[in-house]
Design a protein around this motif. Structure first.
Motif, mmCIF file in Angstrom:
data_model
loop_
_atom_site.group_PDB
_atom_site.id
_atom_site.type_symbol
_atom_site.label_atom_id
_atom_site.label_comp_id
_atom_site.label_asym_id
_atom_site.label_seq_id
_atom_site.Cartn_x
_atom_site.Cartn_y
_atom_site.Cartn_z
ATOM 1 N N PHE A 138 1.189 -0.831 0.208
ATOM 2 C CA PHE A 138 0.567 -0.466 -0.248
ATOM 3 C C PHE A 138 1.145 1.678 0.230
ATOM 4 O O PHE A 138 0.585 1.736 -0.862
ATOM 5 C CB PHE A 138 -0.799 -0.603 1.069
ATOM 6 N N ARG A 139 1.886 1.223 0.710
ATOM 7 C CA ARG A 139 2.863 2.756 0.851
ATOM 8 C C ARG A 139 3.334 2.861 -0.221
ATOM 9 O O ARG A 139 4.051 3.649 -0.819
ATOM 10 C CB ARG A 139 3.981 2.072 1.962
ATOM 11 N N ARG A 140 3.970 1.386 -1.320
ATOM 12 C CA ARG A 140 4.360 1.575 -2.523
ATOM 13 C C ARG A 140 3.836 2.039 -3.782
ATOM 14 O O ARG A 140 4.453 2.138 -4.616
ATOM 15 C CB ARG A 140 5.294 0.696 -2.687
ATOM 16 N N SER A 141 2.488 2.136 -3.038
ATOM 17 C CA SER A 141 1.753 2.423 -4.562
ATOM 18 C C SER A 141 1.084 3.979 -4.649
ATOM 19 O O SER A 141 0.713 4.169 -2.991
ATOM 20 C CB SER A 141 0.314 1.347 -4.553
ATOM 21 N N ARG A 142 1.789 5.032 -5.166
ATOM 22 C CA ARG A 142 0.954 5.738 -5.330
ATOM 23 C C ARG A 142 -0.713 6.188 -5.288
ATOM 24 O O ARG A 142 -1.223 7.185 -4.950
ATOM 25 C CB ARG A 142 1.515 7.264 -6.085
ATOM 26 N N LEU A 143 -0.791 5.371 -6.589
ATOM 27 C CA LEU A 143 -2.208 6.051 -7.048
ATOM 28 C C LEU A 143 -2.926 5.150 -6.114
ATOM 29 O O LEU A 143 -4.430 5.835 -5.833
ATOM 30 C CB LEU A 143 -2.199 4.939 -8.377
ATOM 31 N N THR A 144 -2.891 3.655 -5.672
ATOM 32 C CA THR A 144 -3.570 3.365 -3.681
ATOM 33 C C THR A 144 -4.048 4.512 -2.673
ATOM 34 O O THR A 144 -4.847 4.394 -2.467
ATOM 35 C CB THR A 144 -3.166 1.966 -3.473
ATOM 36 N N MET A 145 -2.887 4.703 -2.237
ATOM 37 C CA MET A 145 -2.669 5.956 -1.608
ATOM 38 C C MET A 145 -3.496 7.083 -1.722
ATOM 39 O O MET A 145 -4.153 7.411 -1.066
ATOM 40 C CB MET A 145 -0.991 6.718 -1.375
ATOM 41 N N VAL A 146 -3.616 7.387 -3.157
ATOM 42 C CA VAL A 146 -4.277 8.607 -3.803
ATOM 43 C C VAL A 146 -5.999 8.133 -3.431
ATOM 44 O O VAL A 146 -7.272 9.058 -2.806
ATOM 45 C CB VAL A 146 -4.425 9.239 -4.583
ATOM 46 N N ALA A 147 -6.693 6.974 -3.698
ATOM 47 C CA ALA A 147 -7.161 6.986 -3.787
ATOM 48 C C ALA A 147 -8.240 6.262 -2.590
ATOM 49 O O ALA A 147 -9.124 6.418 -2.180
ATOM 50 C CB ALA A 147 -8.015 5.133 -4.445
ATOM 51 N N ALA A 148 -6.951 5.914 -1.588
ATOM 52 C CA ALA A 148 -7.742 5.833 -0.424
ATOM 53 C C ALA A 148 -8.270 7.280 -0.205
ATOM 54 O O ALA A 148 -8.934 7.432 0.842
ATOM 55 C CB ALA A 148 -6.546 5.380 0.851
ATOM 56 N N ALA A 149 -7.308 8.469 0.215
ATOM 57 C CA ALA A 149 -7.651 9.322 0.764
ATOM 58 C C ALA A 149 -8.556 9.758 0.072
ATOM 59 O O ALA A 149 -9.293 11.064 0.798
ATOM 60 C CB ALA A 149 -6.324 10.753 0.649
ATOM 61 N N VAL A 150 -9.265 10.153 -1.597
ATOM 62 C CA VAL A 150 -10.128 10.669 -1.750
ATOM 63 C C VAL A 150 -11.531 9.578 -1.152
ATOM 64 O O VAL A 150 -12.244 10.113 -0.578
ATOM 65 C CB VAL A 150 -9.824 10.278 -3.331
ATOM 66 N N THR A 151 -11.056 8.135 -0.837
ATOM 67 C CA THR A 151 -12.287 7.885 -0.411
ATOM 68 C C THR A 151 -12.681 7.886 0.836
ATOM 69 O O THR A 151 -13.720 8.376 1.441
ATOM 70 C CB THR A 151 -11.892 5.797 -0.310
ATOM 71 N N ALA A 152 -12.128 8.470 1.504
ATOM 72 C CA ALA A 152 -11.472 8.645 3.462
ATOM 73 C C ALA A 152 -12.545 9.722 3.132
ATOM 74 O O ALA A 152 -13.257 10.424 3.902
ATOM 75 C CB ALA A 152 -10.248 9.175 3.735
ATOM 76 N N LEU A 153 -11.990 10.994 2.179
ATOM 77 C CA LEU A 153 -13.075 12.570 1.803
ATOM 78 C C LEU A 153 -14.302 12.083 1.679
ATOM 79 O O LEU A 153 -14.692 12.840 2.169
ATOM 80 C CB LEU A 153 -12.267 13.302 1.250
ATOM 81 N N PHE A 154 -14.852 11.740 0.563
ATOM 82 C CA PHE A 154 -15.961 11.528 0.574
ATOM 83 C C PHE A 154 -16.364 10.802 2.288
ATOM 84 O O PHE A 154 -18.020 11.232 2.008
ATOM 85 C CB PHE A 154 -15.898 10.402 -0.211
ATOM 86 N N PHE A 155 -16.122 10.309 2.660
ATOM 87 C CA PHE A 155 -16.979 9.512 3.777
ATOM 88 C C PHE A 155 -16.617 10.720 4.777
ATOM 89 O O PHE A 155 -17.818 10.730 5.655
ATOM 90 C CB PHE A 155 -16.011 8.462 4.593
ATOM 91 N N LEU A 156 -15.422 11.108 5.098
ATOM 92 C CA LEU A 156 -15.840 12.235 5.400
ATOM 93 C C LEU A 156 -17.066 13.633 5.626
ATOM 94 O O LEU A 156 -18.060 13.691 6.220
ATOM 95 C CB LEU A 156 -14.307 13.544 6.222
#
Length: 75
Positions: free
Chosen positions: A37-55
């Protein structure tokens, strides 16, 4: 040509950081899945966008425009 395998010296692995040894969070942070997870920038961006949607969904009532004053003006 020969297809012989040339042995290489094994690479020294990175020292393991045990932030919380024996704790479930320490084991999770030391897992292969979190490493990937830490090695994939795209996955981290997707997780951040998903967390933003939930918030945004959780705090939608605070962020929404209040319409009570508009309803009163039509009555």
């Amino acid at each position: 040509m020969s297809e012989a395998v040339v042995p290489h010296k094994a690479e020294a692995s990175a020292p393991r950081r045990h932030l919380l040894p024996g704790h479930w969070l320490g084991r999770a942070l030391d897992s292969d899945m979190f490493y990937s997870f830490r090695r994939s920038r795209l996955t981290m961006v997707a997780a951040a966008v998903t967390a933003l949607f939930f918030l945004l969904a959780i705090f939608a009532s605070v962020l929404a425009v209040q319409t009570r004053s508009i309803r009163r003006s039509f009555n």
